[in-house]
Write a protein that holds these residues in place. Structure first.
Motif, PDB file in Angstrom:
ATOM      1  N   ALA A 307      -2.566 -31.999 -95.961  1.00 25.64           N
ATOM      2  CA  ALA A 307      -1.283 -32.659 -96.199  1.00 25.64           C
ATOM      3  C   ALA A 307      -1.432 -34.137 -95.863  1.00 25.64           C
ATOM      4  N   TRP A 321      -2.784 -30.872-102.444  1.00 22.17           N
ATOM      5  CA  TRP A 321      -2.202 -31.413-101.210  1.00 22.17           C
ATOM      6  C   TRP A 321      -0.748 -31.799-101.429  1.00 22.17           C
ATOM      7  N   SER A 322       0.043 -31.659-100.374  1.00 22.33           N
ATOM      8  CA  SER A 322       1.398 -32.219-100.387  1.00 22.33           C
ATOM      9  C   SER A 322       1.342 -33.663 -99.904  1.00 22.33           C
ATOM     10  N   SER A 324       3.950 -36.591 -98.307  1.00 19.84           N
ATOM     11  CA  SER A 324       5.271 -36.959 -97.785  1.00 19.84           C
ATOM     12  C   SER A 324       5.311 -38.463 -97.576  1.00 19.84           C
ATOM     13  N   LEU A 351       7.326 -30.377 -92.842  1.00 18.67           N
ATOM     14  CA  LEU A 351       6.072 -29.798 -93.308  1.00 18.67           C
ATOM     15  C   LEU A 351       5.741 -28.518 -92.539  1.00 18.67           C
ATOM     16  N   TYR A 355       5.169 -24.378 -93.615  1.00 18.03           N
ATOM     17  CA  TYR A 355       3.777 -23.937 -93.532  1.00 18.03           C
ATOM     18  C   TYR A 355       3.684 -22.406 -93.506  1.00 18.03           C
TER      19      TYR A 355
END
Length: 355
Positions: A307, A321-322, A324, A351, A355
């Protein structure tokens, strides 16, 4: 219980990598307090490298010494001695752009770096690592070499810098430490690229760039190593890398990869369930040798979920992947820069909940 590695870069102009990493850890623990966190703030050889290594190596010893700054006046430079008697230096501490009253790429000297190498060796260092980022200089490391005993032949019109140098006499040059000098670089630019790529960032005019290119050509023609200038990274720190490689046998390493290995990120990822990294501004250049790009590549090789937490970004994506962005939750970009901890904690808590 999950194993989470937290390994961000600094948010430049806002918070250090340590502050960012600690805020990420706080946000994660608010939601998942039982998880095991490996908090390993990262760097790539520029400013913050000393802090990242010290954070991961509590047995390291800080030292502070007065040396010649880039304009010739004294500055205080901090450095580390690791338990194995390796000295870790940052060129920015002795010859960094913020130490200049005004940029002057033709005059700024690396002399203080050479002085600091000599000091570290006098304190028992058997190996030296040097982070090369953040320099004010384009002197090909000649100032450092002079401080270590080399004698330069130069024109009277140019008492410092690379322009006007016609020869380097190394008969009086100090021997390097027994385990050598390792250069930590965040660029692959070669020596002849340094004037045009980095010179303007340090105040060089087009005429300055041409003068530096001619000076570098003369240096290579009269050097004992006729291929060092072709080595990727030899242009780092205004070609300081070239000078130390050519005359002191220094070796050069990719900064992010080297630091990741040194502080344990590479090893930690082998058993991690998730890695969280970040930086202030994420764009396509982030994947070219920088911290985020290296962490992403490492996680891909270990099949670790990842992330990214950033201040802002362009439309670059990381597959799987995230991402933010603090600017999406903060009232303004200025607020995200001024008070990133609050927004980091909030973004990471969200996040963790997912999860």
């Amino acid at each position: 219980m999950a194993n989470v590695v937290i390994a961000p870069d600094s948010f430049k102009g806002s918070r250090s990598a340590i502050k960012v990493a600690e805020a990420i850890a706080t946000g994660w623990r608010t939601v998942r307090p039982s998880d095991h966190l490996s908090v390993l703030p990262m760097a790539d050889g520029g400013e913050g490298t000393l802090d990242a290594i010290a954070y991961a190596t509590p047995q390291a010893t800080w030292h502070h010494d007065s040396v010649t700054g880039p304009e010739g006046s004294p500055v205080e430079a901090s450095w580390l001695m690791l338990p194995d008697q390796t000295a870790v230096l940052e060129l920015a501490q002795t010859s960094g752009l913020p130490l200049m009253s005004a940029p002057d790429p033709l005059v700024a000297t690396t002399r203080g770096l050479g002085e600091l190498i000599a000091i570290a060796m006098s304190r028992g260092a058997t190996g030296v690592m040097i982070g090369l980022g953040g320099s004010a200089t384009t002197d090909a490391g000649l100032g450092a070499l002079e401080a270590l005993g080399a004698t330069l032949s130069r024109s009277d019109a140019h008492p410092t810098g690379a322009i006007g140098v016609t020869g380097v006499d190394t008969s009086g040059l100090h021997q390097p430490p027994v385990r050598g000098i390792t250069l930590i670089s965040d660029t692959t630019a070669v020596m002849f690229d340094a004037p045009s790529v980095f010179g303007p960032q340090k105040g060089a005019t087009p005429d300055d760039v041409r003068g530096l290119e001619e000076a570098f050509s003369r240096l290579v023609a009269h050097s004992p190593q006729h291929s060092t200038h072709l080595t990727p990274g030899s242009g780092a720190a205004g070609a300081t890398a070239w000078g130390l490689m050519t005359f002191l046998g220094a070796t050069i390493q990719d900064g992010a990869a080297f630091v990741a290995d040194l502080i344990g990120v590479t090893e930690a990822l082998k058993s991690a369930d998730l890695v969280i990294t970040g930086e202030g501004k994420f764009d396509h250049t982030s994947l070219r040798g920088k911290v985020v790009g290296h962490i992403y590549a490492l996680s891909s090789s270990t099949h670790t979920r990842g992330a990214l937490i950033v201040g802002t970004s362009d439309d670059t994506v990381l597959k799987g992947w995230s991402i933010s962005r603090l600017v999406d939750s903060a009232p303004s970009t200025e607020e995200a820069i001024r008070n990133p901890e609050t927004h980091l904690i909030s973004a990471v808590a969200q996040l963790a909940r997912g999860y």
